[in-house]
Design a protein around this motif. Sequence first.
Motif, PDB file in Angstrom:
ATOM      1  N   ASP A  83       0.835  -1.209   0.000  1.00 61.41           N
ATOM      2  CA  ASP A  83       0.000   0.000   0.000  1.00 61.41           C
ATOM      3  C   ASP A  83       0.866   1.254   0.000  1.00 61.41           C
ATOM      4  OD1 ASP A  83      -2.937   1.106   0.680  1.00 61.41           O
ATOM      5  OD2 ASP A  83      -1.500   2.195   1.921  1.00 61.41           O
ATOM      6  N   PHE A  84       1.928   1.248   0.789  1.00 58.31           N
ATOM      7  CA  PHE A  84       2.828   2.409   0.861  1.00 58.31           C
ATOM      8  C   PHE A  84       3.534   2.623  -0.474  1.00 58.31           C
ATOM      9  CE2 PHE A  84       6.797   4.365   2.974  1.00 58.31           C
ATOM     10  CZ  PHE A  84       6.240   5.640   2.958  1.00 58.31           C
ATOM     11  N   VAL A  85       3.955   1.544  -1.109  1.00 58.87           N
ATOM     12  CA  VAL A  85       4.591   1.651  -2.428  1.00 58.87           C
ATOM     13  C   VAL A  85       3.643   2.322  -3.409  1.00 58.87           C
ATOM     14  CG1 VAL A  85       5.404   0.332  -4.425  1.00 58.87           C
ATOM     15  CG2 VAL A  85       6.159  -0.300  -2.125  1.00 58.87           C
ATOM     16  N   ALA A  86       2.400   1.879  -3.449  1.00 58.48           N
ATOM     17  CA  ALA A  86       1.422   2.458  -4.374  1.00 58.48           C
ATOM     18  C   ALA A  86       1.185   3.933  -4.088  1.00 58.48           C
ATOM     19  CB  ALA A  86       0.113   1.673  -4.300  1.00 58.48           C
ATOM     20  N   LYS A  87       1.146   4.292  -2.824  1.00 61.36           N
ATOM     21  CA  LYS A  87       0.948   5.691  -2.446  1.00 61.36           C
ATOM     22  C   LYS A  87       2.102   6.564  -2.939  1.00 61.36           C
ATOM     23  CE  LYS A  87      -0.684   6.490   1.644  1.00 61.36           C
ATOM     24  NZ  LYS A  87      -0.820   6.645   3.118  1.00 61.36           N
ATOM     25  N   ILE A  88       3.326   6.067  -2.805  1.00 68.44           N
ATOM     26  CA  ILE A  88       4.504   6.826  -3.256  1.00 68.44           C
ATOM     27  C   ILE A  88       4.501   6.991  -4.768  1.00 68.44           C
ATOM     28  CG2 ILE A  88       7.024   6.795  -3.389  1.00 68.44           C
ATOM     29  CD1 ILE A  88       6.912   5.148  -0.716  1.00 68.44           C
ATOM     30  N   ILE A  89       4.204   5.922  -5.483  1.00 70.35           N
ATOM     31  CA  ILE A  89       4.193   6.000  -6.942  1.00 70.35           C
ATOM     32  C   ILE A  89       3.116   6.971  -7.421  1.00 70.35           C
ATOM     33  CG2 ILE A  89       3.688   4.682  -9.047  1.00 70.35           C
ATOM     34  CD1 ILE A  89       5.155   2.321  -7.691  1.00 70.35           C
ATOM     35  N   ASP A  90       1.983   6.979  -6.752  1.00 71.68           N
ATOM     36  CA  ASP A  90       0.881   7.868  -7.138  1.00 71.68           C
ATOM     37  C   ASP A  90       1.207   9.331  -6.874  1.00 71.68           C
ATOM     38  OD1 ASP A  90      -1.958   8.353  -7.916  1.00 71.68           O
ATOM     39  OD2 ASP A  90      -2.106   9.008  -5.827  1.00 71.68           O
ATOM     40  N   ASN A  91       1.918   9.603  -5.790  1.00 70.40           N
ATOM     41  CA  ASN A  91       2.205  10.988  -5.392  1.00 70.40           C
ATOM     42  C   ASN A  91       3.637  11.074  -4.892  1.00 70.40           C
ATOM     43  OD1 ASN A  91       1.910  13.715  -4.691  1.00 70.40           O
ATOM     44  ND2 ASN A  91       1.048  13.212  -2.677  1.00 70.40           N
ATOM     45  N   PRO A  92       4.619  11.108  -5.783  1.00 70.04           N
ATOM     46  CA  PRO A  92       6.021  10.948  -5.375  1.00 70.04           C
ATOM     47  C   PRO A  92       6.643  12.144  -4.661  1.00 70.04           C
ATOM     48  CG  PRO A  92       5.860  11.271  -7.754  1.00 70.04           C
ATOM     49  CD  PRO A  92       4.457  11.105  -7.259  1.00 70.04           C
ATOM     50  N   ALA A  93       6.160  13.337  -4.898  1.00 70.54           N
ATOM     51  CA  ALA A  93       6.860  14.528  -4.413  1.00 70.54           C
ATOM     52  C   ALA A  93       7.130  14.520  -2.907  1.00 70.54           C
ATOM     53  CB  ALA A  93       6.101  15.785  -4.817  1.00 70.54           C
ATOM     54  N   PRO A  94       6.163  14.177  -2.042  1.00 68.51           N
ATOM     55  CA  PRO A  94       6.445  14.224  -0.598  1.00 68.51           C
ATOM     56  C   PRO A  94       7.472  13.201  -0.121  1.00 68.51           C
ATOM     57  CG  PRO A  94       4.075  14.199  -1.027  1.00 68.51           C
ATOM     58  CD  PRO A  94       4.766  13.841  -2.306  1.00 68.51           C
ATOM     59  N   TYR A  95       7.767  12.224  -0.963  1.00 66.59           N
ATOM     60  CA  TYR A  95       8.642  11.121  -0.557  1.00 66.59           C
ATOM     61  C   TYR A  95       9.980  11.108  -1.289  1.00 66.59           C
ATOM     62  CZ  TYR A  95       3.987   9.670   0.909  1.00 66.59           C
ATOM     63  OH  TYR A  95       2.724   9.638   1.464  1.00 66.59           O
TER      64      TYR A  95
END
Length: 218
Positions: free
Chosen positions: A186-198
């Motif tokens: 789930d965390f991987v998908a969140k990062i790929i969807d919205n990379p800027a904060p990470y």
Amino acid sequence: MTKQVLILGATGQIAGHAINALLKKGEDHLLLYTRHPQNLKNIDETRETVIKGDTLKMDELGAAVAKADAVYANLRNPEIKQQAENIVKAMDEHGVKQLVWISSIGVYDEVPGKFGEWNNAELGGGQKDSYLGTYRSAADVITASDLDFTIIRPAWLTNKDEVDYETTERGEAFKGTEVSRKSIGDFVAKIIDNPAPYARKDFGVNKPHTDGDKPSWM
């Protein structure tokens, strides 16, 4: 914007959860890269393309990276430092910036207390050629690059059907002892969807309230 997401090590357990989360949450097209394509089941050809390849072979890896907008690496191999070097080189050559990289708890000796002592004993903390030593070397390759990387250091992994996690950043003491593979996906998908904060950050990931001297099942 729909992205082409290259998933290296697509037959891995965490990768399976990440694939499901990406298919469910967005419209990205997934490039499933693996040496063992026969192990991939129920492929949706409208959203997924299977690529047989080896990350230790630059020609195969480069051809796949050239098709991608983002790369997620879910690898486990004694030669993981070489894999990291190959991935950075291929991404630089083809102008791909976003990389999500799965590493290991303890690579920075960031786990406190008795659990940290136990984790180091299990994974070879402080030994260059140990599991932790090779993963640290690979992480150093990633952080030295100019990529917009995100490194994930999961706690000890469970197969629980739950998404429940918190994060710590590099330089902070690791929390908890365990986390589900589904949570990491789930965390991987969140990062790929919205990379800027990470971007260009490094996260420990654990299930809250799992502190102890070792994971609960040990």
